[in-house]
Motif scaffolding. Structure first.
Motif, PDB file in Angstrom:
ATOM      1  N   TYR A 176       0.349   5.315   1.224  1.00  0.00           N
ATOM      2  CA  TYR A 176      -0.472   6.319   1.878  1.00  0.00           C
ATOM      3  C   TYR A 176       0.261   7.652   1.857  1.00  0.00           C
ATOM      4  O   TYR A 176       1.479   7.701   1.825  1.00  0.00           O
ATOM      5  CB  TYR A 176      -0.707   5.966   3.350  1.00  0.00           C
ATOM      6  N   TYR A 205      -3.018   2.277  15.993  1.00  0.00           N
ATOM      7  CA  TYR A 205      -1.616   2.458  15.647  1.00  0.00           C
ATOM      8  C   TYR A 205      -1.080   3.649  16.426  1.00  0.00           C
ATOM      9  O   TYR A 205      -1.782   4.634  16.678  1.00  0.00           O
ATOM     10  CB  TYR A 205      -1.447   2.732  14.148  1.00  0.00           C
ATOM     11  N   LEU A 246       1.906  -0.817  15.202  1.00  0.00           N
ATOM     12  CA  LEU A 246       0.645  -1.447  15.566  1.00  0.00           C
ATOM     13  C   LEU A 246       0.618  -1.666  17.078  1.00  0.00           C
ATOM     14  O   LEU A 246       1.522  -2.276  17.638  1.00  0.00           O
ATOM     15  CB  LEU A 246       0.494  -2.779  14.845  1.00  0.00           C
ATOM     16  N   TYR A 283     -12.344  -5.539  11.056  1.00  0.00           N
ATOM     17  CA  TYR A 283     -11.276  -5.528  12.048  1.00  0.00           C
ATOM     18  C   TYR A 283     -10.954  -4.080  12.385  1.00  0.00           C
ATOM     19  O   TYR A 283     -11.058  -3.192  11.538  1.00  0.00           O
ATOM     20  CB  TYR A 283     -10.016  -6.214  11.492  1.00  0.00           C
ATOM     21  N   GLN A 311      -1.505  -4.092   8.887  1.00  0.00           N
ATOM     22  CA  GLN A 311      -0.486  -3.644   7.956  1.00  0.00           C
ATOM     23  C   GLN A 311       0.749  -3.197   8.726  1.00  0.00           C
ATOM     24  O   GLN A 311       0.653  -2.683   9.831  1.00  0.00           O
ATOM     25  CB  GLN A 311      -1.019  -2.489   7.097  1.00  0.00           C
ATOM     26  N   PHE A 334      -8.380   5.266   8.132  1.00  0.00           N
ATOM     27  CA  PHE A 334      -7.851   5.816   9.361  1.00  0.00           C
ATOM     28  C   PHE A 334      -8.684   6.985   9.876  1.00  0.00           C
ATOM     29  O   PHE A 334      -9.267   7.740   9.087  1.00  0.00           O
ATOM     30  CB  PHE A 334      -6.422   6.337   9.136  1.00  0.00           C
ATOM     31  N   GLY A 335      -8.695   7.146  11.191  1.00  0.00           N
ATOM     32  CA  GLY A 335      -9.176   8.368  11.778  1.00  0.00           C
ATOM     33  C   GLY A 335      -8.109   9.445  11.664  1.00  0.00           C
ATOM     34  O   GLY A 335      -6.992   9.189  11.195  1.00  0.00           O
ATOM     35  N   SER A 336      -8.443  10.643  12.112  1.00  0.00           N
ATOM     36  CA  SER A 336      -7.526  11.774  11.963  1.00  0.00           C
ATOM     37  C   SER A 336      -6.480  11.856  13.064  1.00  0.00           C
ATOM     38  O   SER A 336      -5.571  12.681  12.998  1.00  0.00           O
ATOM     39  CB  SER A 336      -8.319  13.080  11.900  1.00  0.00           C
ATOM     40  N   PHE A 349       0.837  -1.197   0.000  1.00  0.00           N
ATOM     41  CA  PHE A 349       0.000   0.000   0.000  1.00  0.00           C
ATOM     42  C   PHE A 349       0.881   1.259   0.000  1.00  0.00           C
ATOM     43  O   PHE A 349       1.975   1.250   0.547  1.00  0.00           O
ATOM     44  CB  PHE A 349      -0.868   0.042   1.265  1.00  0.00           C
ATOM     45  N   GLN A 366       2.030   6.549  16.504  1.00  0.00           N
ATOM     46  CA  GLN A 366       3.062   7.202  15.708  1.00  0.00           C
ATOM     47  C   GLN A 366       3.849   8.158  16.605  1.00  0.00           C
ATOM     48  O   GLN A 366       3.419   9.282  16.867  1.00  0.00           O
ATOM     49  CB  GLN A 366       2.464   7.961  14.521  1.00  0.00           C
ATOM     50  N   ARG A 370      -8.807  -5.082   2.009  1.00  0.00           N
ATOM     51  CA  ARG A 370      -7.539  -4.930   2.713  1.00  0.00           C
ATOM     52  C   ARG A 370      -7.215  -3.483   3.010  1.00  0.00           C
ATOM     53  O   ARG A 370      -6.280  -3.204   3.738  1.00  0.00           O
ATOM     54  CB  ARG A 370      -6.416  -5.523   1.859  1.00  0.00           C
ATOM     55  N   GLN A 371      -7.980  -2.553   2.464  1.00  0.00           N
ATOM     56  CA  GLN A 371      -7.631  -1.146   2.629  1.00  0.00           C
ATOM     57  C   GLN A 371      -8.055  -0.646   4.003  1.00  0.00           C
ATOM     58  O   GLN A 371      -9.216  -0.754   4.370  1.00  0.00           O
ATOM     59  CB  GLN A 371      -8.325  -0.286   1.560  1.00  0.00           C
ATOM     60  N   LEU A 372      -7.096  -0.067   4.710  1.00  0.00           N
ATOM     61  CA  LEU A 372      -7.406   0.524   6.004  1.00  0.00           C
ATOM     62  C   LEU A 372      -7.998   1.921   5.817  1.00  0.00           C
ATOM     63  O   LEU A 372      -7.553   2.681   4.960  1.00  0.00           O
ATOM     64  CB  LEU A 372      -6.135   0.655   6.840  1.00  0.00           C
ATOM     65  N   MET A 383       5.012   4.184  12.112  1.00  0.00           N
ATOM     66  CA  MET A 383       3.683   3.705  12.491  1.00  0.00           C
ATOM     67  C   MET A 383       3.821   2.333  13.133  1.00  0.00           C
ATOM     68  O   MET A 383       4.328   1.397  12.512  1.00  0.00           O
ATOM     69  CB  MET A 383       2.785   3.603  11.259  1.00  0.00           C
ATOM     70  N   PHE A 414      -3.668   6.568  16.121  1.00  0.00           N
ATOM     71  CA  PHE A 414      -4.653   6.467  15.050  1.00  0.00           C
ATOM     72  C   PHE A 414      -5.502   5.212  15.230  1.00  0.00           C
ATOM     73  O   PHE A 414      -4.975   4.124  15.455  1.00  0.00           O
ATOM     74  CB  PHE A 414      -3.970   6.394  13.686  1.00  0.00           C
ATOM     75  N   ARG A 436      -5.176  -4.950  18.066  1.00  0.00           N
ATOM     76  CA  ARG A 436      -6.180  -5.247  17.048  1.00  0.00           C
ATOM     77  C   ARG A 436      -7.389  -5.903  17.711  1.00  0.00           C
ATOM     78  O   ARG A 436      -7.273  -6.534  18.760  1.00  0.00           O
ATOM     79  CB  ARG A 436      -5.606  -6.179  15.988  1.00  0.00           C
ATOM     80  N   PHE A 480       4.213  -0.907   8.487  1.00  0.00           N
ATOM     81  CA  PHE A 480       4.586   0.310   7.778  1.00  0.00           C
ATOM     82  C   PHE A 480       6.095   0.507   7.683  1.00  0.00           C
ATOM     83  O   PHE A 480       6.849   0.143   8.590  1.00  0.00           O
ATOM     84  CB  PHE A 480       3.977   1.524   8.492  1.00  0.00           C
ATOM     85  N   PHE A 507      -8.108  -1.463  14.531  1.00  0.00           N
ATOM     86  CA  PHE A 507      -6.733  -1.382  15.006  1.00  0.00           C
ATOM     87  C   PHE A 507      -6.484  -0.027  15.659  1.00  0.00           C
ATOM     88  O   PHE A 507      -7.124   0.970  15.327  1.00  0.00           O
ATOM     89  CB  PHE A 507      -5.744  -1.517  13.835  1.00  0.00           C
ATOM     90  N   GLY A 543      -5.022  12.540   8.715  1.00  0.00           N
ATOM     91  CA  GLY A 543      -4.595  11.185   9.017  1.00  0.00           C
ATOM     92  C   GLY A 543      -3.853  10.620   7.822  1.00  0.00           C
ATOM     93  O   GLY A 543      -3.150  11.333   7.104  1.00  0.00           O
ATOM     94  N   LEU A 560      -5.201   6.573   1.593  1.00  0.00           N
ATOM     95  CA  LEU A 560      -4.674   5.563   0.683  1.00  0.00           C
ATOM     96  C   LEU A 560      -4.579   6.111  -0.728  1.00  0.00           C
ATOM     97  O   LEU A 560      -5.556   6.654  -1.261  1.00  0.00           O
ATOM     98  CB  LEU A 560      -5.575   4.323   0.714  1.00  0.00           C
TER      99      LEU A 560
END
Lengths: 115, 114
Positions: free
Chosen positions: A35, B37, B47, B33, A104, B104-106, A33, B39, B100-102, B45, B91, B50, A106, B35, A42, A45
């Motif tokens: 981003y 994360y 994890l 699902y 995922q 995210f929140g802000s 991916f 940062q 599969r695409q996540l 980033m 996040f 989950r 990163f 998660f 945030g 993608l």
């Protein structure tokens, strides 16, 4: 165990130039991916890939091109960079296969500045 | 389209205290699902934890636990015994089971006060 790496880590380029950001993973993950991270948004993608030679658009694909000829590499190209593409870019990977493996992992990110 | 909302742009906590970060999401899916994360200033980033939607039990990873309220579409992160190294942007992220695409929140910027 190198994991997932990105290069360069920092890049300054001029408006209109082409620039390629590299991403390499050593886990043989099926999914990769790209981003971008901007203040207040945030992570969004850009493109993703389910396997070699299979790519698809994400939320913000305009102005970007990707390719994936090998499982381990997923380069992102800005064909004609614009100032709005100044951002931090993250590459990520995720295993394919059975249910339950959706997280995922990163890379360290590339900070790109377009002047 | 799925959305993830983190309503707290910034939070602070005293070292050794407990803090809870909020996250809500909007989806019509039943298989998904969630998660969290982290940062840190290094920008990496990481994890943290989950949660599978089909599991009723809340996930726990050492000092990190979640409160997953499926009906309310809420997924909060609790950090116990906060440490200076917990200071970071956090996040919340969502992925539906068939993709599969996540999303995210802000993010929530957490400050840990000594």
């Amino acid at each position: 165990d190198a994991g997932i790496t990105q290069s360069p880590r920092y890049k300054i380029t001029e408006t209109g130039r082409q620039v390629t950001l590299m991403c390499h993973q050593t886990w043989s993950h099926s999914y990769m991916f790209w981003y971008r991270q901007d203040l207040g948004h945030g992570l969004r993608l850009i493109y993703y890939s389910a396997a070699a030679d299979i790519t698809d658009k994400g939320e913000v694909p305009d102005g970007y091109v990707v390719s994936r000829s090998k499982t381990e590499n997923f380069p992102l190209t800005l064909e004609s960079a614009t100032r709005s593409q100044t951002s931090v870019y993250f590459c990520a990977s995720s295993p394919g296969g059975g249910q339950g493996v959706y997280e995922q992992y990163f890379g360290p990110g590339t900070r790109l500045t377009v002047t | 389209a799925q959305t993830v909302t983190q309503s707290q742009p910034e939070m602070s906590v005293q070292e050794a205290e407990t803090v809870t970060l909020s996250c809500t999401y909007d989806t019509s899916e039943s298989d998904y699902y969630l998660f969290w994360y982290k940062q840190p200033p290094s920008r990496q980033m990481i994890l943290v934890i989950r949660q599978e939607a089909y599991k009723q039990q809340n996930a726990t990873e050492n000092r990190f636990s979640v409160n997953f309220q499926k009906a309310a579409k809420s997924f909060s992160l609790k950090i116990s015994d906060s440490q200076l190294g917990d200071a970071a942007m956090y996040f919340c992220a969502y992925v539906r089971g068939s993709a599969r695409q996540l999303t995210f929140g802000s993010g929530t910027q957490l400050t840990v006060l000594p």
